[in-house]
Design a protein around this motif. Structure first.
Motif, PDB file in Angstrom:
ATOM      1  N   SER A   9       0.805  -1.225   0.000  1.00 40.96           N
ATOM      2  CA  SER A   9       0.000   0.000   0.000  1.00 40.96           C
ATOM      3  C   SER A   9       0.836   1.272   0.000  1.00 40.96           C
ATOM      4  N   GLY A  10       2.157   1.160   0.174  1.00 38.36           N
ATOM      5  CA  GLY A  10       2.912   2.401   0.416  1.00 38.36           C
ATOM      6  C   GLY A  10       4.195   2.512  -0.360  1.00 38.36           C
ATOM      7  N   ASN A  11       5.293   2.607   0.371  1.00 37.37           N
ATOM      8  CA  ASN A  11       6.593   2.889  -0.221  1.00 37.37           C
ATOM      9  C   ASN A  11       7.090   1.770  -1.139  1.00 37.37           C
ATOM     10  N   GLY A  12       7.008   0.535  -0.664  1.00 33.70           N
ATOM     11  CA  GLY A  12       7.353  -0.586  -1.543  1.00 33.70           C
ATOM     12  C   GLY A  12       8.810  -1.004  -1.547  1.00 33.70           C
ATOM     13  N   SER A  13       9.568  -0.635  -0.504  1.00 32.05           N
ATOM     14  CA  SER A  13      10.978  -1.049  -0.510  1.00 32.05           C
ATOM     15  C   SER A  13      11.102  -2.580  -0.403  1.00 32.05           C
ATOM     16  N   ASN A  14      10.200  -3.204   0.341  1.00 33.92           N
ATOM     17  CA  ASN A  14      10.233  -4.681   0.416  1.00 33.92           C
ATOM     18  C   ASN A  14       9.840  -5.302  -0.917  1.00 33.92           C
ATOM     19  N   PHE A  15       8.833  -4.730  -1.554  1.00 33.44           N
ATOM     20  CA  PHE A  15       8.420  -5.211  -2.876  1.00 33.44           C
ATOM     21  C   PHE A  15       9.622  -5.220  -3.823  1.00 33.44           C
ATOM     22  N   GLU A  16      10.366  -4.133  -3.818  1.00 26.21           N
ATOM     23  CA  GLU A  16      11.507  -4.039  -4.728  1.00 26.21           C
ATOM     24  C   GLU A  16      12.590  -5.064  -4.369  1.00 26.21           C
ATOM     25  N   LEU A  83       2.335 -10.275   1.612  1.00 25.55           N
ATOM     26  CA  LEU A  83       1.935  -8.939   2.062  1.00 25.55           C
ATOM     27  C   LEU A  83       3.205  -8.184   2.452  1.00 25.55           C
ATOM     28  N   ALA A  84       3.341  -6.970   1.915  1.00 26.37           N
ATOM     29  CA  ALA A  84       4.534  -6.173   2.211  1.00 26.37           C
ATOM     30  C   ALA A  84       4.077  -4.730   2.428  1.00 26.37           C
ATOM     31  N   GLY A  85       3.619  -4.470   3.642  1.00 27.11           N
ATOM     32  CA  GLY A  85       3.095  -3.134   3.926  1.00 27.11           C
ATOM     33  C   GLY A  85       1.717  -2.945   3.327  1.00 27.11           C
ATOM     34  N   PHE A  86       0.907  -3.999   3.327  1.00 32.34           N
ATOM     35  CA  PHE A  86      -0.472  -3.897   2.816  1.00 32.34           C
ATOM     36  C   PHE A  86      -1.357  -3.502   3.994  1.00 32.34           C
ATOM     37  N   ASN A 104       3.275 -12.460   5.772  1.00 34.02           N
ATOM     38  CA  ASN A 104       3.386 -11.034   6.062  1.00 34.02           C
ATOM     39  C   ASN A 104       4.718 -10.782   6.768  1.00 34.02           C
ATOM     40  N   ILE A 105       5.157  -9.531   6.678  1.00 34.02           N
ATOM     41  CA  ILE A 105       6.326  -9.123   7.466  1.00 34.02           C
ATOM     42  C   ILE A 105       5.895  -8.014   8.403  1.00 34.02           C
ATOM     43  N   HIS A 106       6.391  -8.092   9.635  1.00 34.65           N
ATOM     44  CA  HIS A 106       6.004  -7.087  10.630  1.00 34.65           C
ATOM     45  C   HIS A 106       7.269  -6.544  11.305  1.00 34.65           C
ATOM     46  N   PRO A 107       7.316  -5.218  11.504  1.00 31.02           N
ATOM     47  CA  PRO A 107       8.563  -4.622  12.004  1.00 31.02           C
ATOM     48  C   PRO A 107       8.700  -4.628  13.528  1.00 31.02           C
ATOM     49  N   SER A 108       8.339  -5.728  14.176  1.00 30.78           N
ATOM     50  CA  SER A 108       8.612  -5.867  15.617  1.00 30.78           C
ATOM     51  C   SER A 108       8.751  -7.350  15.906  1.00 30.78           C
ATOM     52  N   ILE A 167      15.817  -1.788  10.974  1.00 29.71           N
ATOM     53  CA  ILE A 167      14.719  -2.737  10.770  1.00 29.71           C
ATOM     54  C   ILE A 167      14.531  -3.016   9.277  1.00 29.71           C
ATOM     55  N   HIS A 168      14.574  -1.964   8.481  1.00 28.94           N
ATOM     56  CA  HIS A 168      14.391  -2.175   7.037  1.00 28.94           C
ATOM     57  C   HIS A 168      15.532  -2.998   6.436  1.00 28.94           C
ATOM     58  N   ILE A 169      16.736  -2.803   6.948  1.00 29.08           N
ATOM     59  CA  ILE A 169      17.859  -3.608   6.435  1.00 29.08           C
ATOM     60  C   ILE A 169      17.581  -5.097   6.681  1.00 29.08           C
ATOM     61  N   LEU A 170      17.112  -5.412   7.891  1.00 28.83           N
ATOM     62  CA  LEU A 170      16.776  -6.823   8.200  1.00 28.83           C
ATOM     63  C   LEU A 170      15.657  -7.314   7.286  1.00 28.83           C
ATOM     64  N   GLU A 171      14.644  -6.467   7.102  1.00 29.64           N
ATOM     65  CA  GLU A 171      13.503  -6.879   6.252  1.00 29.64           C
ATOM     66  C   GLU A 171      13.964  -7.211   4.842  1.00 29.64           C
ATOM     67  N   HIS A 172      14.760  -6.300   4.265  1.00 32.08           N
ATOM     68  CA  HIS A 172      15.157  -6.476   2.861  1.00 32.08           C
ATOM     69  C   HIS A 172      16.089  -7.667   2.680  1.00 32.08           C
TER      70      HIS A 172
HETATM   71  C1  GRF Z   1       7.580  -2.616   6.594  1.00 32.08           C
HETATM   72  O1  GRF Z   1       8.219  -2.034   7.693  1.00 32.08           O
HETATM   73  C2  GRF Z   1       6.835  -3.846   6.972  1.00 32.08           C
HETATM   74  O2  GRF Z   1       7.396  -4.512   8.066  1.00 32.08           O
HETATM   75  C3  GRF Z   1       5.479  -3.311   7.358  1.00 32.08           C
HETATM   76  O3  GRF Z   1       5.232  -2.271   6.466  1.00 32.08           O
HETATM   77  C4  GRF Z   1       6.486  -1.701   6.053  1.00 32.08           C
HETATM   78  C5  GRF Z   1       6.473  -1.633   4.553  1.00 32.08           C
HETATM   79  O4  GRF Z   1       7.580  -0.924   4.053  1.00 32.08           O
HETATM   80  N1  GRF Z   1       4.474  -4.350   7.307  1.00 32.08           N
HETATM   81  P1  GRF Z   1       7.808  -0.825   2.493  1.00 32.08           P
HETATM   82  O5  GRF Z   1       6.523  -0.277   1.883  1.00 32.08           O
HETATM   83  O6  GRF Z   1       8.106  -2.200   1.984  1.00 32.08           O
HETATM   84  O7  GRF Z   1       8.958   0.117   2.286  1.00 32.08           O
END
Ligand code: GRF
Length: 189
Positions: A9-16, A83-86, A104-108, A167-172
Motif C-alpha cells: 500500500s505504500g513505499n514498496g521497498s520490500n516489494f523491490e 503482504l509487504a506493507g499492505f 506477512n512481514i512485521h517490524p517488531s 529494521i528495514h535492512i533486516l527486512e530487505h
Molecule cells: C515494513 O516495515 C513492513 O514490516 C510493514 O510495512 C512496512 C512496509 O515498508 N508491514 P515498504 O513499503 O516495503 O517500504
C-alpha cells in the motif's frame, strides 16, 4: 516453479527487494496489487516492469474488493501471496481461500507490538532487543504462525530514524530469502 503476488500500500521497498531477489530464479512475481493510487510502490512496479493492479476499496465492501483480488490470483495461478506493507485486513473468506499461502512481514518481535505502529512502539519501549517477524497470515492482526524472527540489540542512543533503517535492512535481507525458500519447497506447488 511457482508464482507469487505482492500486496502493498505504500513505499514498496520490500516489494523491490523481493522483485530483485526473484529475478533470475525459476519463480515469477506475477503482479503487484495496491489499494492506494498515490503509493510510491506503483512507480517501483513500472520501473521494474511488473504488472500492477489497483484495487480501490472506497465505495466497495471488503468482500467485493476481495472477490476481485481472488479473481486476479486465480487468473495468474498464484501459489503464494506476499503482504509487504499492505494496510488492509483480509477477511476470513480470503484467508481461508489461501490458507497457509499468505505471508506477512512485521517490524517488531511479535507478539509484541502488533498493528500499524510496530516500529514506534518498539522504539519507545524499554526493550533492548528489537527486530522483525515473518509469519503466516491468519484472521487475526499479526497473529499467524511465525516463520522467522531476526533481532538486534540497540545501544539506546539511536534515533527513531536509525532504528527504522536497521529494521528495514533486516527486512530487505530476510523477507526475500524466506519467500524464495517457501517457493522452492514442494507443497507450495
Ligand atoms: C515494513 O516495515 C513492513 O514490516 C510493514 O510495512 C512496512 C512496509 O515498508 N508491514 P515498504 O513499503 O516495503 O517500504
Amino acid at each position: 516453479m511457482a508464482n507469487l503476488a505482492v500486496f502493498a500500500s505504500g513505499n514498496g521497498s520490500n516489494f523491490e527487494a523481493i522483485a530483485k531477489e526473484l529475478a533470475g530464479t525459476e519463480h515469477s512475481l506475477k503482479f503487484l496489487l495496491c489499494n492506494n493510487k498515490n503509493a510510491f510502490v506503483l512507480k517501483r512496479a513500472d520501473r521494474l516492469g511488473i504488472i500492477k493492479y489497483l484495487i480501490n476499496y472506497t465505495g466497495k465492501s471488503r468482500h467485493d474488493a476481495e472477490e476481485k483480488m481472488i479473481e486476479l490470483l486465480k487468473l495468474h495461478r498464484i501459489d503464494l501471496v506476499v503482504l509487504a506493507g499492505f494496510m488492509k485486513i483480509l477477511t476470513p473468506l480470503f484467508v481461508s481461500e489461501y490458507s497457509n499461502k499468505i505471508i506477512n512481514i512485521h517490524p517488531s518481535l511479535l507478539p509484541k507490538y502488533p498493528g500499524t505502529k510496530g516500529i514506534e512502539e518498539s522504539y519507545y519501549s524499554e526493550d533492548k532487543e528489537l527486530g522483525i517477524t515473518i509469519h503466516f497470515v491468519d484472521t487475526g492482526v499479526d497473529t499467524g504462525k511465525i516463520i522467522l524472527q531476526k533481532s538486534f540489540v540497540r545501544s539506546g542512543k539511536e534515533t527513531l530514524k536509525e532504528i527504522e533503517e536497521r529494521i528495514h535492512i533486516l527486512e530487505h535481507l530476510y523477507y526475500p530469502q524466506v519467500i524464495l525458500e517457501l517457493l522452492n519447497k514442494t507443497g507450495i506447488k
